[in-house]
Design a protein around this motif. Structure first.
Motif, PDB file in Angstrom:
ATOM      1  N   ASP A 174       1.069  -1.137   0.023  1.00  0.00           N
ATOM      2  CA  ASP A 174       0.078   0.430   0.185  1.00  0.00           C
ATOM      3  C   ASP A 174       1.222   1.118   0.022  1.00  0.00           C
ATOM      4  OD1 ASP A 174      -2.439  -1.014  -0.604  1.00  0.00           O
ATOM      5  OD2 ASP A 174      -3.163   0.148   1.862  1.00  0.00           O
ATOM      6  N   ALA A 175       2.488   0.929   0.625  1.00  0.00           N
ATOM      7  CA  ALA A 175       2.732   2.525   1.286  1.00  0.00           C
ATOM      8  C   ALA A 175       3.274   2.651  -0.731  1.00  0.00           C
ATOM      9  CB  ALA A 175       3.446   1.844   2.526  1.00  0.00           C
ATOM     10  N   VAL A 176       3.989   1.589  -1.156  1.00  0.00           N
ATOM     11  CA  VAL A 176       4.349   1.613  -2.344  1.00  0.00           C
ATOM     12  C   VAL A 176       4.095   2.009  -3.400  1.00  0.00           C
ATOM     13  CG1 VAL A 176       5.226   0.221  -4.323  1.00  0.00           C
ATOM     14  CG2 VAL A 176       5.837  -0.537  -2.054  1.00  0.00           C
ATOM     15  N   GLU A 177       2.368   1.734  -3.373  1.00  0.00           N
ATOM     16  CA  GLU A 177       1.294   2.085  -4.925  1.00  0.00           C
ATOM     17  C   GLU A 177       0.592   3.617  -4.464  1.00  0.00           C
ATOM     18  OE1 GLU A 177      -1.574  -0.644  -4.359  1.00  0.00           O
ATOM     19  OE2 GLU A 177      -0.800  -2.329  -5.471  1.00  0.00           O
ATOM     20  N   ALA A 178       1.112   4.285  -2.369  1.00  0.00           N
ATOM     21  CA  ALA A 178       0.760   5.291  -2.745  1.00  0.00           C
ATOM     22  C   ALA A 178       1.722   6.140  -2.955  1.00  0.00           C
ATOM     23  CB  ALA A 178       0.111   6.006  -1.124  1.00  0.00           C
ATOM     24  N   ALA A 179       3.221   6.121  -3.445  1.00  0.00           N
ATOM     25  CA  ALA A 179       4.021   6.697  -3.004  1.00  0.00           C
ATOM     26  C   ALA A 179       4.252   6.937  -4.260  1.00  0.00           C
ATOM     27  CB  ALA A 179       5.759   6.296  -2.798  1.00  0.00           C
ATOM     28  N   GLU A 180       3.798   5.912  -5.894  1.00  0.00           N
ATOM     29  CA  GLU A 180       4.081   5.895  -7.193  1.00  0.00           C
ATOM     30  C   GLU A 180       2.308   6.757  -7.293  1.00  0.00           C
ATOM     31  OE1 GLU A 180       5.751   1.740  -7.966  1.00  0.00           O
ATOM     32  OE2 GLU A 180       3.556   1.616  -7.669  1.00  0.00           O
ATOM     33  N   GLN A 181       1.505   7.029  -7.046  1.00  0.00           N
ATOM     34  CA  GLN A 181       0.433   7.613  -6.875  1.00  0.00           C
ATOM     35  C   GLN A 181       0.993   9.284  -6.632  1.00  0.00           C
ATOM     36  OE1 GLN A 181      -3.575   7.129  -5.626  1.00  0.00           O
ATOM     37  NE2 GLN A 181      -3.500   9.407  -4.416  1.00  0.00           N
ATOM     38  N   GLN A 182       1.407   9.367  -5.700  1.00  0.00           N
ATOM     39  CA  GLN A 182       2.279  11.025  -4.959  1.00  0.00           C
ATOM     40  C   GLN A 182       3.203  11.063  -6.965  1.00  0.00           C
ATOM     41  OE1 GLN A 182       3.745  10.599  -1.937  1.00  0.00           O
ATOM     42  NE2 GLN A 182       2.521   9.477  -0.960  1.00  0.00           N
TER      43      GLN A 182
END
Length: 346
Positions: free
Chosen positions: A236-244
């Protein structure tokens, strides 16, 4: 730059209606302190929305009791759907001019709302007012300013993409204008909901920072902040950073995009090692493939030399990059412990 507001509520500001969204789940021991801290605010014109998210202890009944005691409190009971769904339910009911979030095991200084209302009133161009917070037990959050200050969108995102990331990321300890939140909602089913959300509020209008620590953030066993890092949480943290990174690119903020991309890289490297150590080999290989694809879309973002070298290694061998990053992280941790006060040296 303008001076720091005095505590209390200036004339006319007391009429500003503030909605307080409080998600509730199995916090019977802490809930009364939380809600009482809201009811005792020096700014009294409040709309307190308690969302009982399928609690299995006495929290739901306590919510009803608190609502009977004070007409400013409303309660909704729903099946357990998670923190994001509870916040979203509260947002759909909130009718205040301004909106804030209060976690049900935390509490406020009595001047929290009044101070942030005054900060926004003095800065009509601002969409968000930000307070510092104190971990209980623990330390106070660091603040980028010693005086009340208005930050442009570029400056706010610069703070988000840097050493003040936690201060700018958490949705609590902030007061938002309704138009800043507008259609943004927290992602249901995610474990890092603030990472997907709060920066989008900051991108819509300047923010005013109040250098006072008015939010008390309880650290407790079983709380979200104390949960063990699992592959699902890290993904989840990876995908949040990628969205950012994608959003910052699209919005024309290359420095913030580079920072978010660096975070995604480091977190995915940790995820690969975590999956491998758990024997989840197929998933680790899937993440290696995803990492290779991610580092090939570098563009011209302003990465540091060290990060560029790490990305180059990941292009050549994602597995070797993950192992090397893990060893480097462990080494830095050992050096930090060896150099901390009171640590024995040989």
């Amino acid at each position: 730059m303008r001076g720091e507001p005095e505590s209390g509520t200036a004339a006319g500001q007391g009429n500003v209606r503030v909605s307080v969204v409080v998600p509730v789940y199995n916090v019977e021991e802490y809930l009364e302190q939380c809600v009482t801290s809201a009811l005792d605010q020096t700014h009294e014109h409040l709309d307190i929305v308690l969302i009982d998210d399928g609690s299995t202890d006495g929290s739901g009944a306590l919510c009803d009791d608190l609502a009977h005691r004070d007409p400013r409190v409303r309660v909704v009971h729903q099946e357990n759907r998670g923190l994001s769904a509870a916040r979203n339910a509260g947002l759909s009911l909130a009718d205040g001019d301004l909106v804030t979030f209060l976690d049900s095991d935390d509490w406020w200084d009595p001047t929290f709302v009044a101070t942030l209302v005054e900060a926004l009133s003095g800065h009509p161009e601002a969409g968000t007012a930000v307070s510092g917070f104190v971990r209980m037990p623990g330390e106070a959050s660091s603040m980028p300013t010693r005086t009340l200050r208005l930050y442009s969108v570029d400056e706010s995102l610069g703070l988000f993409a840097g050493q003040h990331h936690t201060l700018l990321t958490i949705s609590c300890a902030k007061l938002f204008r309704r138009e800043v939140i507008h259609d943004v909602r927290f992602p249901e089913g995610r474990l890092h909901e603030d990472e997907f959300t709060t920066y989008r509020f900051l991108a819509r209008a300047p923010a005013v920072l109040v250098p006072k620590h008015l939010y008390l953030y309880r650290q407790r066993p079983g709380g979200i902040a104390s949960q063990t890092l699992t592959p699902d949480r890290l993904l989840d943290a990876v995908e949040a950073a990628e969205q950012q990174e994608r959003d910052f690119r699209a919005w024309g903020h290359p420095a913030a995009a580079a920072w978010a991309g660096d975070q995604a890289l480091r977190k995915r490297l940790r995820l690969i090692r975590l999956l491998a150590s758990a024997g989840r080999t197929t998933e680790a290989r899937q993440q290696e493939t995803a990492l290779t694809a991610a580092v090939r879309t570098d563009g011209e973002l302003p990465h540091s030399l060290a990060v560029r070298a790490l990305r180059q290694m990941a292009r050549m061998s994602p597995r070797a990059a993950a192992v090397g990053f893990d060893l480097a992280t462990r080494s830095r941790a050992l050096i930090a412990r060896a150099g901390s006060p009171g640590t024995a040296r040989t």
